[in-house]
Write a protein that holds these residues in place. Structure first.
Motif, mmCIF file in Angstrom:
data_model
loop_
_atom_site.group_PDB
_atom_site.id
_atom_site.type_symbol
_atom_site.label_atom_id
_atom_site.label_comp_id
_atom_site.label_asym_id
_atom_site.label_seq_id
_atom_site.Cartn_x
_atom_site.Cartn_y
_atom_site.Cartn_z
ATOM 1 N N GLY A 13 0.823 -1.200 0.000
ATOM 2 C CA GLY A 13 0.000 0.000 0.000
ATOM 3 C C GLY A 13 0.855 1.247 0.000
ATOM 4 N N SER A 14 0.335 2.314 -0.628
ATOM 5 C CA SER A 14 1.176 3.497 -0.855
ATOM 6 C C SER A 14 0.485 4.808 -0.530
ATOM 7 N N GLY A 18 1.452 3.788 4.253
ATOM 8 C CA GLY A 18 2.489 2.989 3.617
ATOM 9 C C GLY A 18 3.793 3.743 3.448
ATOM 10 N N TYR A 19 3.719 4.966 2.943
ATOM 11 C CA TYR A 19 4.937 5.741 2.719
ATOM 12 C C TYR A 19 5.629 6.101 4.033
ATOM 13 N N THR A 20 4.832 6.417 5.070
ATOM 14 C CA THR A 20 5.443 6.726 6.362
ATOM 15 C C THR A 20 6.107 5.485 6.948
ATOM 16 N N PRO A 40 -1.739 4.041 -6.645
ATOM 17 C CA PRO A 40 -0.567 4.645 -6.008
ATOM 18 C C PRO A 40 -0.891 6.000 -5.386
ATOM 19 N N GLY A 41 -0.566 6.148 -4.109
ATOM 20 C CA GLY A 41 -0.868 7.396 -3.423
ATOM 21 C C GLY A 41 -2.166 7.373 -2.651
ATOM 22 N N VAL A 66 3.174 12.642 -3.933
ATOM 23 C CA VAL A 66 4.453 12.559 -4.648
ATOM 24 C C VAL A 66 5.598 12.874 -3.688
ATOM 25 N N ARG A 67 5.398 13.877 -2.838
ATOM 26 C CA ARG A 67 6.426 14.225 -1.859
ATOM 27 C C ARG A 67 6.672 13.081 -0.878
ATOM 28 N N MET A 68 5.593 12.428 -0.430
ATOM 29 C CA MET A 68 5.760 11.293 0.483
ATOM 30 C C MET A 68 6.499 10.152 -0.203
#
Length: 329
Positions: A13-14, A18-20, A40-41, A66-68
């Motif tokens: 997952g994104s 997910g990114y964190t 995505p995102g 996108v920044r994450m």
């Protein structure tokens, strides 16, 4: 040739969770692999202005994601554009199969697949998503100050969103296909006492209409469920509030769930019913459903995964922290 990717930690997952998780897992030197999934995102990619992300007075949802993504990648997360279609949690290491044909093998998993707002499925609804059509009052209600808006639904979600939106809107029309709400009595009482809310019974939305340049909502068409009569309702915002569905397809038969399919985690933790599997974000959060709380849970999941892996280093079944490639026939 199919591939097998091995890693200490697989993040599925994104979104913000997910990114964190990727950022914190990378800082813990776990060399995580993150598989982005079908969207995505996550849900923020369908939002325009975001004004409740700490540190940004205003930021576009897609830009924030996108920044994450860039942050997680810069920390060392390997981000892969694949979709996990099957997840075997019966034994460690865990095995996940991607739509690409790749098999991912991991000693721990962070699930951050999120939840999806339920929609009516109208073409016009799809056209105006993010441009007047929303499924999140707390995200977008602020943009309709002094405007007339519409909420679609008749359960707790719809009533809660209608009540919240009266903080901004001049009028809220609640469109429901029946003449009785399915919400809790206390919420119904509050709705009935609020002069800004006007229920419209026995109606369903059949079309959203508006302008093309710029793209924006001007109103909706509703149909009477008994007579079939079509009526126009002017509105600048349309909030579809017929509930959310957690994206639990991978784990609904293997992990404990509740509240309509949300993954159960232990109190004050992201641990699930399977050791080594952690859940974060909207997949487990049926209450807040905010980007900032999802990010917080992503942090928790990564830290708990790090501790889990450290505690199991003596099991003899751990795999290398460095992602590897194996060719298979």
């Amino acid at each position: 040739m199919a591939e097998t990717r091995k890693t200490k930690l697989l993040i599925i997952g994104s979104g913000p969770a997910g990114y964190t998780a990727g950022v914190y897992a990378s800082r813990a030197m776990l060399d995580p692999i993150l598989v982005q999934g079908i969207e995505p995102g996550g849900q923020l990619t369908t939002t325009t202005e975001v004004e409740n992300w700490p540190g940004d007075t205003e930021v576009q949802g897609p830009d924030l994601m996108v920044r994450m993504q860039d942050h997680a990648r810069a920390m060392g997360t390997e981000i892969i554009g694949d979709i996990i279609t099957d997840l075997d949690l019966s034994s460690r290491p865990f095995h996940a199969k991607g739509d690409s044909g790749t098999t991912y093998v991991a000693d721990a998993v962070v699930l951050a697949t999120g939840a999806r707002a339920k929609w009516l499925g109208l073409d016009s609804e799809e056209k105006f998503k993010g441009f007047g059509v929303s499924a999140c009052a707390t995200c977008d209600g602020f943009f309709y100050r002094g405007q007339e808006i519409v909420v679609i639904g008749g359960g707790n979600t719809a009533v809660e969103e209608a009540l919240f939106l009266t903080n901004f809107a001049s009028k809220v029309t609640l469109v429901h296909r029946r003449d009785e709400l399915r919400a809790e009595k206390i919420l119904i009482d509050r709705l009935q006492k609020n002069p800004k809310i006007e229920p419209l019974w026995f109606h369903e939305m059949v079309e959203v209409y508006g302008t093309d340049a710029p793209l924006g909502v001007e109103g909706i068409k509703v149909k009477h469920t008994k007579t079939g009569e079509i009526t126009d309702i002017p509105a600048k915002g349309v909030f579809v509030a017929i509930g959310h569905a957690p994206a639990n397809e991978l784990v609904k038969d293997t992990l404990e769930t509740h509240m309509g399919g949300y993954v159960v985690t232990k109190p004050d933790s992201t641990e699930t019913s399977v050791p080594g599997v952690f859940a974060a974000g909207d997949l487990t959060d049926h209450k807040y459903r905010q980007a900032v709380t999802s990010a917080g849970m992503g942090c928790m999941a990564a830290l708990e995964a790090e501790r889990f892996l450290a505690e199991h280093c003596e099991d003899g079944d751990e795999i290398s922290a460095t992602p590897q490639l194996e060719g298979t026939d």
